[in-house]
Design an enzyme around this catalytic site. Structure first.
Site, short mmCIF file in Angstrom:
data_model
loop_
_atom_site.label_atom_id
_atom_site.label_comp_id
_atom_site.label_asym_id
_atom_site.label_seq_id
_atom_site.Cartn_x
_atom_site.Cartn_y
_atom_site.Cartn_z
CB CYS A 2 -9.91 3.75 17.64
SG CYS A 2 -9.69 2.91 19.21
CG LEU A 50 -10.16 -3.19 18.49
CD1 LEU A 50 -11.25 -4.23 18.28
CD2 LEU A 50 -8.98 -3.46 17.57
CG ASN A 75 -6.01 4.92 15.38
OD1 ASN A 75 -5.75 4.82 14.19
ND2 ASN A 75 -6.03 3.87 16.17
N GLY A 76 -4.24 5.03 18.50
CA GLY A 76 -2.85 4.61 18.69
C GLY A 76 -2.62 3.99 20.05
CB THR A 338 4.70 -3.73 -5.14
OG1 THR A 338 5.24 -4.85 -4.45
CG2 THR A 338 4.97 -2.46 -4.37
NE ARG A 341 2.30 -7.37 -9.01
CZ ARG A 341 3.42 -7.20 -9.71
NH1 ARG A 341 4.59 -7.29 -9.09
NH2 ARG A 341 3.38 -6.95 -11.00
#
Length: 562
Positions: A2, A50, A75-76, A338, A341
Site C-alpha cells: 500500500c 492494494l 504498509n506490509g 547498477t 540498469r
C-alpha cells in the site's frame, strides 16, 4: 502493498497538502482514503490501498472500538498475526494482519510491538490518549518509509520521498526528506498544536540477532548439534521452506519472477511445491524477461518446464528499455548505476504482469546475494571473516539498492513483492553459521546454499549450480551486455565537456562516466538537490573495478571462456 502518508502540525490547508499524497497512488490502485485526526485539525492520514488481505475491512487508518485513541497506517504483511493472537489471546475485530500492531502496543508498548512482528512493515501509529506518534520499519527495509521533520515540529511521513518533496509550510521546508532507517522505531511527542518533537530513535533488531518472535514461530526449535554439515543443510531447507510458506498469506493471485538464476528458481520451485500442498487451485504463473535467446530466458524456460509453472516470457527490445529509463529513475528515486540498469527489466516485466495477468502478489529472490555471498567479487575476499563482514554490510544497505529496486519497480505497477530470502529467522540462522562455511568454495559462490538443496530434486542440476549472472546482464546476450547497450546509446547523449565538468556541477557523488552523468541529470530533474539519498554508489569490493557489472570482473570472464 500500500501507500501510506501522514502529516502532523501542518500550517497549510490540508486539502492542498493532500495533493502530495496522490504522488504515491500507484502503490494502492484499489481505493484511497484521506482522514483528519479528531481534535487535531492540522493532522491527517492518507492511504492508498492494494487489497490483498481482508478486502472488506482493510481500509486505513485502522481504528478499532477497543482502542478508540489509536490510529494506525501501515504498509506490509505481518505473517505471525494469528500465532500472536493465540499466544496472547488477542480479540481481533477484523481479518487484517496489521490489527495485531494495535493489540501488541496496548499490551507491551512500542519496543515489544516492533520486536514481535514477523514480517515486512513500515507504520505510523498515533496514540492520542498519551500524545505520542510512533514510526517503525522492518529489519531490511523491505517496505519503504521516508520522513521530513522541520525545526518547528512539522512532520511528514510517506512510503516514497516523492510524496513529501512538494509539501508547503509557513517557514521554508528544509530539504531533509530522508529514508527512515530499517530495524528502527522512533518515538515523538505530539503537542496540543499538532506539532511533534522527536524523543528517541531506537534500533530494535539487527540482522544477526535471532528475532524475539521466534518464540511463537510455526517451526519449533531446530536441532542444535553444533555445525554438523548435514544438520546445517537440513536447517537451511526447513527455514527457507518455512519462509516461503508463511508468505502464501493472500486473497489475490500469487506469481513469481523467474530469471533462471539460483535464487528466483529456488523461490519458484519451493513456492509451487507448497501451493500444491495447500491445494491452491490455480497454476503458478512465472515471469521472465530478456532479449531473444538471452541466458536468463533460456535458463528460466528450463526451470519452468521442470517445476511445471505457467510460464510467461517478456521479450525486451533495446528501444523499449532505453525509453523506460526516465520513468524508472523517477520511480526509484535514486541515480545509482547498477540499480537503474537492473531496474529497467524488472520495471518492464512488472508492467506486463499488471496489464496482461491477474497475478498481484509477486515472489522474488532478492536478498540471497547479500546473505549467501553470491556476488562474484566474494571470490576475492581476503578471509572468511572479512567476507562475513561484507555480507552484513550489504544486508544493512539493501534498502538503498536491491530492496529499493524490487519495491519501486513492482509498486509502480500496483504489485506486492514478497522476498523469502529476507525472512528474519532464516537470515539470522544463516549469519550464525561459521564464516568458513559461508564463503565460495571450489570456484562456486553460494556453495552452501546450493549444497543444501542438491538432493531435493527441486531444480535441474545445471540450474542449481548455474554461476552468478547479474539480472541486468542476464537479460541480454553473452556477446553484448545490457550495460554495454545502454552505454552505447548514452555515449551519444552526453557531451565530453559536460563529463569533464561533472564534479563542479555535482560535487557529491560526482559522475565518473557518461552513463552515470546521464542518470544523474534525470534524477536532478525530478529530485533537485536530493543527491544525499544515495550515500555512495554500489561497487564491488577487493577488486579494481571501474564498473559495477559482474561481466567486467576477471573471474566472470574466465568462467565464461572455459
Amino acid at each position: 502493498m500500500c501507500g501510506i502518508w501522514a502529516l502532523f502540525g501542518s500550517d497549510e490547508c490540508l486539502s492542498v497538502q493532500c495533493l502530495s499524497a496522490m504522488k504515491i497512488a500507484h502503490r494502492g490502485p484499489d481505493v484511497f482514503r484521506f482522514e483528519n485526526v479528531n481534535g487535531f485539525t492540522n493532522c491527517c492520514f492518507g492511504f492508498h490501498r492494494l487489497a490483498v488481505v481482508d478486502q472488506l475491512y482493510g481500509m486505513q487508518p485502522i481504528r478499532v472500538k477497543k482502542f478508540p485513541y489509536l490510529w494506525l497506517c501501515y504498509n506490509g504483511e505481518i505473517y505471525n498475526f494469528k500465532q500472536l493472537q493465540n499466544q496472547f489471546g488477542f480479540d481481533y475485530q477484523t481479518l487484517v494482519d496489521g490489527e495485531v500492531i494495535l493489540h501488541l502496543y496496548n499490551r507491551g508498548g512500542i519496543e515489544q510491538t516492533a520486536s514481535m512482528l514477523d514480517g515486512v512493515f513500515a507504520f505510523i501509529l498515533l496514540d492520542t490518549a498519551n500524545r505520542k506518534v510512533f514510526l517503525a520499519r522492518d529489519t531490511y527495509g523491505v517496505r519503504p518509509l521516508f520522513k521530513v521533520l522541520t525545526d518547528d515540529g512539522f512532520l511528514g511521513v510517506c512510503s516514497e520521498a516523492k510524496g513529501l518533496i512538494n509539501l508547503k509550510h509557513s517557514t521554508s521546508l528544509c530539504s531533509e526528506v530522508e529514508p527512515f532507517l530499517p530495524g528502527h522505531y522512533e518515538v515523538l511527542d505530539l503537542k496540543p498544536s499538532g506539532k511533534v518533537a522527536s524523543v528517541e530513535l531506537v534500533k530494535f533488531h539487527s540482522c544477526k540477532d535471532e528475532p524475539l518472535h521466534v518464540a511463537c514461530d510455526t517451526v519449533e526449535a531446530l536441532p542444535s548439534a553444533g555445525f554438523d554439515i548435514d544438520i546445517v543443510k537440513s536447517n537451511i531447507r526447513i527455514l527457507f521452506e518455512n519462509a516461503v510458506r508463511k508468505r502464501l498469506m493472500a486473497h489475490r493471485r500469487i506469481g513469481c519472477l523467474l530469471s533462471g538464476g539460483l535464487d528466483s528458481s529456488l523461490v519458484a520451485a519451493v513456492l509451487l511445491k507448497l501451493m500444491k500442498e495447500i491445494n491452491i487451485n490455480y497454476p503458478l504463473q512465472t515471469f521472465a524477461i530478456g532479449m531473444e535467446n538471452s541466458p536468463d530466458l533460456l535458463a528460466a524456460r528450463k526451470v519452468a518446464a521442470h517445476i511445471g509453472s505457467e510460464h510467461h516470457e517478456v521479450i525486451l527490445n533495446t528501444e523499449e528499455g532505453i525509453q523506460a529509463i526516465e520513468e524508472v529513475i523517477f520511480s526509484l528515486e535514486t541515480y545509482d548505476i547498477t540499480t537503474i540498469r537492473a531496474s529497467i527489466g524488472m520495471y518492464l516485466v512488472s508492467k506486463y504482469i499488471r496489464k496482461k495477468t491477474d497475478s498481484v502478489v509477486i515472489f522474488s529472490g532478492e536478498g540471497s546475494d547479500e546473505l549467501t555471498q553470491g556476488y562474484i567479487y566474494f571470490h576475492k575476499a581476503p578471509s572468511p571473516e572479512e567476507a562475513a563482514e561484507e555480507s552484513e554490510r550489504l544486508l544493512k544497505e539493501l534498502y538503498l539498492f536491491d530492496v529499493l529496486r524490487a519495491d519501486r519497480t513492482t509498486a509502480a505497477h500496483g504489485l506486492e513483492l514478497r522476498v523469502p530470502f529476507l525472512d528474519h529467522r532464516f537470515t539470522s540462522y544463516y549469519l550464525s553459521l561459521p564464516a568458513e562455511l559461508r564463503i565460495p568454495k571450489n570456484g562456486i559462490e553460494k556453495y552452501l546454499l546450493r549444497l543444501s538443496f542438491e538432493d531435493s530434486n527441486l531444480l535441474p542440476k545445471e540450474i542449481l549450480w548455474r554461476p552468478k549472472e547479474a539480472f541486468s546482464d542476464g537479460i541480454a546476450s553473452v556477446k553484448k551486455s545490457w550495460f554495454s547497450i545502454l552505454q552505447d546509446y548514452i555515449d551519444q547523449q552526453v557531451d565530453d565537456l559536460l563529463l569533464e565538468k561533472a564534479a563542479e556541477k555535482y560535487p557529491f557523488n560526482p559522475p565518473k562516466t557518461k552513463e552515470s552523468y546521464y542518470y544523474r541529470q534525470i534524477f536532478e530533474k525530478h529530485y533537485p538537490g536530493r543527491s544525499s539519498w544515495l550515500p555512495h554508489y554500489w561497487m564491488p569490493k577487493w577488486v579494481k573495478a571501474t564498473d559495477p557489472s559482474a561481466r567486467t570482473l576477471k573471474h566472470y570472464k574466465s568462467a565464461t571462456q572455459e
